[in-house]
Design a protein around this motif. Structure first.
Motif, PDB file in Angstrom:
ATOM      1  N   TYR A  24      42.295  57.134  39.565  1.00 36.12           N
ATOM      2  CA  TYR A  24      42.351  55.739  39.123  1.00 36.12           C
ATOM      3  C   TYR A  24      42.167  54.771  40.293  1.00 36.12           C
ATOM      4  O   TYR A  24      41.377  53.834  40.207  1.00 36.12           O
ATOM      5  CB  TYR A  24      43.684  55.486  38.425  1.00 36.12           C
ATOM      6  CG  TYR A  24      43.927  54.050  38.065  1.00 36.12           C
ATOM      7  CD1 TYR A  24      43.186  53.417  37.076  1.00 36.12           C
ATOM      8  CD2 TYR A  24      44.911  53.323  38.731  1.00 36.12           C
ATOM      9  CE1 TYR A  24      43.409  52.090  36.754  1.00 36.12           C
ATOM     10  CE2 TYR A  24      45.145  52.003  38.415  1.00 36.12           C
ATOM     11  CZ  TYR A  24      44.396  51.399  37.422  1.00 36.12           C
ATOM     12  OH  TYR A  24      44.628  50.086  37.128  1.00 36.12           O
ATOM     13  N   TYR A  25      42.852  55.026  41.379  1.00 31.61           N
ATOM     14  CA  TYR A  25      42.726  54.147  42.546  1.00 31.61           C
ATOM     15  C   TYR A  25      41.307  54.170  43.101  1.00 31.61           C
ATOM     16  O   TYR A  25      40.815  53.166  43.605  1.00 31.61           O
ATOM     17  CB  TYR A  25      43.720  54.549  43.639  1.00 31.61           C
ATOM     18  CG  TYR A  25      45.157  54.182  43.334  1.00 31.61           C
ATOM     19  CD1 TYR A  25      45.469  53.201  42.384  1.00 31.61           C
ATOM     20  CD2 TYR A  25      46.203  54.805  44.005  1.00 31.61           C
ATOM     21  CE1 TYR A  25      46.781  52.872  42.118  1.00 31.61           C
ATOM     22  CE2 TYR A  25      47.524  54.469  43.729  1.00 31.61           C
ATOM     23  CZ  TYR A  25      47.806  53.510  42.792  1.00 31.61           C
ATOM     24  OH  TYR A  25      49.110  53.185  42.529  1.00 31.61           O
ATOM     25  N   LYS A  27      38.644  54.689  41.260  1.00 32.10           N
ATOM     26  CA  LYS A  27      37.803  53.989  40.291  1.00 32.10           C
ATOM     27  C   LYS A  27      37.896  52.474  40.466  1.00 32.10           C
ATOM     28  O   LYS A  27      36.901  51.762  40.345  1.00 32.10           O
ATOM     29  CB  LYS A  27      38.217  54.372  38.860  1.00 32.10           C
ATOM     30  CG  LYS A  27      37.149  54.067  37.832  1.00 32.10           C
ATOM     31  CD  LYS A  27      37.473  54.705  36.475  1.00 32.10           C
ATOM     32  CE  LYS A  27      38.719  54.105  35.851  1.00 32.10           C
ATOM     33  NZ  LYS A  27      39.164  54.812  34.638  1.00 32.10           N
ATOM     34  N   ILE A  28      39.095  51.985  40.772  1.00 29.89           N
ATOM     35  CA  ILE A  28      39.243  50.539  40.915  1.00 29.89           C
ATOM     36  C   ILE A  28      39.025  50.078  42.354  1.00 29.89           C
ATOM     37  O   ILE A  28      39.220  48.911  42.667  1.00 29.89           O
ATOM     38  CB  ILE A  28      40.621  50.053  40.420  1.00 29.89           C
ATOM     39  CG1 ILE A  28      41.748  50.629  41.279  1.00 29.89           C
ATOM     40  CG2 ILE A  28      40.816  50.389  38.959  1.00 29.89           C
ATOM     41  CD1 ILE A  28      43.113  50.045  40.970  1.00 29.89           C
ATOM     42  N   GLY A  29      38.647  50.998  43.232  1.00 33.26           N
ATOM     43  CA  GLY A  29      38.255  50.598  44.574  1.00 33.26           C
ATOM     44  C   GLY A  29      39.393  50.436  45.571  1.00 33.26           C
ATOM     45  O   GLY A  29      39.197  49.878  46.647  1.00 33.26           O
ATOM     46  N   ILE A  65      48.550  45.349  42.161  1.00 34.96           N
ATOM     47  CA  ILE A  65      47.341  45.950  42.709  1.00 34.96           C
ATOM     48  C   ILE A  65      46.475  44.903  43.411  1.00 34.96           C
ATOM     49  O   ILE A  65      45.974  45.142  44.508  1.00 34.96           O
ATOM     50  CB  ILE A  65      46.530  46.615  41.580  1.00 34.96           C
ATOM     51  CG1 ILE A  65      47.331  47.757  40.939  1.00 34.96           C
ATOM     52  CG2 ILE A  65      45.178  47.105  42.088  1.00 34.96           C
ATOM     53  CD1 ILE A  65      47.257  49.070  41.639  1.00 34.96           C
ATOM     54  N   GLU A  66      46.333  43.748  42.810  1.00 35.31           N
ATOM     55  CA  GLU A  66      45.488  42.722  43.412  1.00 35.31           C
ATOM     56  C   GLU A  66      46.048  42.260  44.763  1.00 35.31           C
ATOM     57  O   GLU A  66      45.293  41.995  45.690  1.00 35.31           O
ATOM     58  CB  GLU A  66      45.323  41.528  42.467  1.00 35.31           C
ATOM     59  CG  GLU A  66      44.350  41.781  41.318  1.00 35.31           C
ATOM     60  CD  GLU A  66      42.982  42.297  41.786  1.00 35.31           C
ATOM     61  OE1 GLU A  66      42.373  41.649  42.664  1.00 35.31           O
ATOM     62  OE2 GLU A  66      42.543  43.350  41.295  1.00 35.31           O
ATOM     63  N   LYS A  69      45.256  44.860  47.264  1.00 35.42           N
ATOM     64  CA  LYS A  69      43.865  44.718  47.714  1.00 35.42           C
ATOM     65  C   LYS A  69      43.780  43.706  48.848  1.00 35.42           C
ATOM     66  O   LYS A  69      43.094  43.929  49.838  1.00 35.42           O
ATOM     67  CB  LYS A  69      42.965  44.280  46.547  1.00 35.42           C
ATOM     68  CG  LYS A  69      42.512  45.429  45.675  1.00 35.42           C
ATOM     69  CD  LYS A  69      41.433  45.018  44.670  1.00 35.42           C
ATOM     70  CE  LYS A  69      41.050  46.216  43.805  1.00 35.42           C
ATOM     71  NZ  LYS A  69      40.261  45.836  42.610  1.00 35.42           N
TER      72      LYS A  69
END
Lengths: 139, 139
Positions: A24-25, A27-29, A65-66, A69
């Motif tokens: 998952y991580y 996939k979301i970069g 998560i954002e 990032k």
DNA sequence: TATAGAACCTGTAGTAACTATAGGTTCAAG
DNA sequence: CTTGAACCTATAGTTACTACAGGTTCTATA
């Protein structure tokens, strides 16, 4: 050269999450696409372990998560300063404090209700908890 | 007869949620299907307002939908006692207390990090917050 | 070396509790 | 009677994963 390699399973165990979470991580970069074996299995190294540990620990601390990032951007790109990270941590701390305050209000509301309700053999019609749930709002 | 009728919009406003949320509650069986106008608009009355207020307030207090279903069962069906509701409230209270404890640990972890990071002009490489995020677990 | 089964692969669907959007119909005020 | 706010249904999106299904690869043991 420090040659230690990790399978996705080892990486996951090492940093305390599930294999699916790593997928998952990726996939979301949040996690990079690592090299693969001939057969297509992912092969990780120590920096991956560190990065994933960072992500998991940040999640435990309540970062979204954002936000993570953003934090990783600070780390991945040069020319960033400690102060930016510090500001995020402070903001996070005060958001957490607010949550604590909310929950404390909630906790005493529930406790009050329980205390008011002395006679457990009351029928539902007279139950003060049910009554108070019909009134308007948490203060 | 107390004849006051409510449109879905009035009902929503009255109990502090959105129209879509009422639709949602109807779909999952928390709210009943109300009578309709000729044209198909939903028409509510006072008991609906009370029920929805109950649901919203319970949600604010941290009850999950499934728990609210149980609470409503107590109310919808006869032959239930105050004691059952009281037990649920007590359990809820201790769950909330646990959450508070978790968040308090988290808050001091964040605060410690911020305090350690005195020199905001540090480069990221020396930032104690980043460092501590690379270490293992929340205590 | 053959092989069994653990671990891996991709892709999709499910979770909780809503929120948002699209595209159309009805209601109420002027 | 018209206009536009409010309503209708149905579907997709949100967050941060988790859980399959159905197939392939890796590795340890006989």
């Amino acid at each position: 050269m420090n040659g230690k390699k990790y399978s996705i399973g080892q990486l996951a165990k090492e940093s305390g999450c599930k294999v699916e979470t790593v997928h998952y991580y990726e996939k979301i970069g949040l996690m990079p696409e690592p090299p693969r074996t001939e057969g297509g299995h992912r092969v990780y190294a120590l920096p991956h372990v560190k990065r994933l540990t960072f992500i998991r620990r940040s999640r435990e601390l309540g970062f979204k998560i954002e936000q993570i990032k953003d934090l990783l951007k600070f780390i991945d790109e040069p020319n960033h300063y400690c102060g930016e990270v510090r500001a995020m941590a402070m903001q996070q701390a005060s958001a957490v404090q607010e949550k604590i305050n909310d929950l404390q209000r909630l906790h005493s509301a529930l406790n009050d209700m329980v205390i008011q309700c002395k006679d457990s053999n009351n029928s539902i019609d007279n139950c003060p908890i049910v009554d108070s749930l019909f009134t308007k709002k948490v203060a």
